[in-house]
Design a protein around this motif. Structure first.
Motif, PDB file in Angstrom:
ATOM      1  N   TYR A  90       0.991  -2.275  -0.869  1.00 46.24           N
ATOM      2  CA  TYR A  90       2.524  -2.146  -1.232  1.00 46.24           C
ATOM      3  C   TYR A  90       2.825  -2.325  -0.754  1.00 46.24           C
ATOM      4  O   TYR A  90       3.259  -1.974   0.730  1.00 46.24           O
ATOM      5  CB  TYR A  90       2.811  -0.387  -2.016  1.00 46.24           C
ATOM      6  N   ALA A 150      -0.304  -0.394  -4.132  1.00 46.39           N
ATOM      7  CA  ALA A 150      -0.600  -0.996  -5.921  1.00 46.39           C
ATOM      8  C   ALA A 150      -1.906  -1.144  -6.298  1.00 46.39           C
ATOM      9  O   ALA A 150      -2.414  -1.727  -5.618  1.00 46.39           O
ATOM     10  CB  ALA A 150       0.313  -1.872  -5.915  1.00 46.39           C
ATOM     11  N   HIS A 197       6.900  -3.380  -0.395  1.00 47.04           N
ATOM     12  CA  HIS A 197       8.109  -2.677  -0.874  1.00 47.04           C
ATOM     13  C   HIS A 197       9.349  -3.026  -0.372  1.00 47.04           C
ATOM     14  O   HIS A 197       9.375  -3.588   1.010  1.00 47.04           O
ATOM     15  CB  HIS A 197       8.511  -1.333  -0.004  1.00 47.04           C
ATOM     16  N   SER A 210       0.994   5.222   0.151  1.00 48.37           N
ATOM     17  CA  SER A 210       1.410   3.992  -1.208  1.00 48.37           C
ATOM     18  C   SER A 210       1.086   3.282  -1.562  1.00 48.37           C
ATOM     19  O   SER A 210      -0.086   2.012  -0.886  1.00 48.37           O
ATOM     20  CB  SER A 210       2.916   3.952  -1.093  1.00 48.37           C
ATOM     21  N   LEU A 218       2.620   1.519  -9.413  1.00 46.19           N
ATOM     22  CA  LEU A 218       2.171   1.841  -7.886  1.00 46.19           C
ATOM     23  C   LEU A 218       2.097   3.505  -8.022  1.00 46.19           C
ATOM     24  O   LEU A 218       1.198   4.251  -8.565  1.00 46.19           O
ATOM     25  CB  LEU A 218       3.874   2.114  -7.784  1.00 46.19           C
TER      26      LEU A 218
END
Length: 318
Positions: free
Chosen positions: A102, A51, A104, A49, A42
């Motif tokens: 990312y 990945a 989540h 944010s 992360l």
């Protein structure tokens, strides 16, 4: 191959990664996981944010092609979007990396534990729809398992966080997890074809009601058939799962249609598998029932009018 690797790309929290070619910077926040093809972190970037996966150049190229294929799949939200790809030089050593969306949310297993097994069928329908779109592009997902599936939303959407096992159709599956692998259970080869994914999808449903999983007694899929039949949670669509385990479906679309039928209020127990002759007889019987119903309705209307007329005549005579 089976995922038994160690973390070969360990990067401390707070490390700043600057791309050699695009000059984008990313700050490592924490490790999200690692596998045979690299480590995912992360990170905090200019757009928020994301990945970031560090890997070898060969793996990067292969997985980039997979992510690009996901982007081409219209109407599918299965995989993450590719945001950036670059190299990073650290203390004289060159690392390759790519950055992706990312995703989540809780894993599929965690979601089912909190929401209940009634959600399994609903999310399976979504998984099968996305798999059909991916198969149409010539790819097989390969390493399908609850740990790789995240539930986002509301509305709830099933997404994948690891595309490392995705393989071109016709080739050998390059990454798998034994419990979800049909080769491990003696139910087929490890050739990348739609039926491989459909077996794994059925095993995802099985694993959600048997979270501790169970040991393989022998390389025979009949053990799986027995476990499916023993589960009350899987009873409504047990027939669909068993057909997938036995490789009876040629496409995710076919499996999804029967799953949808099994989940409908009209047929809550099982998916009816009928021959063409039975289907024709069923349609003929349905038409005959409708004709009888119309005749009955007509008779009731005529009788009602006749009664009203007789009452009217009687009143006039008085």
């Amino acid at each position: 191959m089976m995922n038994t690797s160690k973390n070969l790309y360990s990067i401390p929290r707070g490390t700043v990664i600057r791309g050699k070619w695009h000059n984008h910077t990313y700050i490592i926040e924490r490790e999200l996981g690692y596998g045979a093809t690299g480590t995912v972190y992360l990170v905090k970037g200019q757009q928020g944010s994301a990945a970031l996966k560090v890997s070898s150049q060969l793996s990067i190229t292969s997985e980039m092609n997979v992510l690009k294929a996901f982007d081409k799949v219209q109407g599918s939200s299965l995989g993450p979007s590719l945001l950036d790809t670059d190299d990073w030089q650290d203390r004289g050593q060159l690392f390759s990396f790519y950055v992706m969306e990312y995703i989540h949310g809780p894993t599929l297993s965690t979601f089912i534990q909190s929401r209940g097994p009634s959600w399994i069928g609903v999310l399976m329908l979504q998984l099968l729809e996305n798999l059909q779109a991916l198969h149409n592009e010539g790819w097989v997902f390969g390493d399908i398992k609850p740990d790789n599936l995240i539930v986002t939303g509301t509305p709830f959407s099933l997404r994948c966080i690891d595309v490392g096992g995705t393989t071109k159709q016709g080739r050998a599956i390059k990454e798998y997890t034994e419990f979800f692998d049909r080769g491990y259970w003696g139910a087929g080869s490890r050739k990348a074809e739609p039926s491989y994914d459909l077996f794994a999808a059925a095993m995802v449903a099985v694993s959600l009601v048997y979270p501790k999983r169970f040991a393989r007694k022998e390389r025979d899929p009949e053990q799986l058939v027995k476990m499916i039949r023993q589960s009350k949670e899987l009873e409504p669509y047990a027939g669909v799962l068993i057909k997938a385990i036995k490789g009876k479906y040629h496409s995710a679309l076919d499996m999804r249609k029967e799953m949808l039928t099994a989940l409908s209020p009209v047929s809550p127990k099982r998916v009816p598998v009928r021959s063409d002759k039975e289907a024709v007889k069923g349609r003929a019987a349905s038409k005959q029932r409708k004709r009888k119903q119309k005749h009955l309705e007509t008779a009731v209307i005529i009788l009602s009018v006749l009664v009203c007329y007789m009452v009217y005549v009687f009143i006039e005579l008085l």
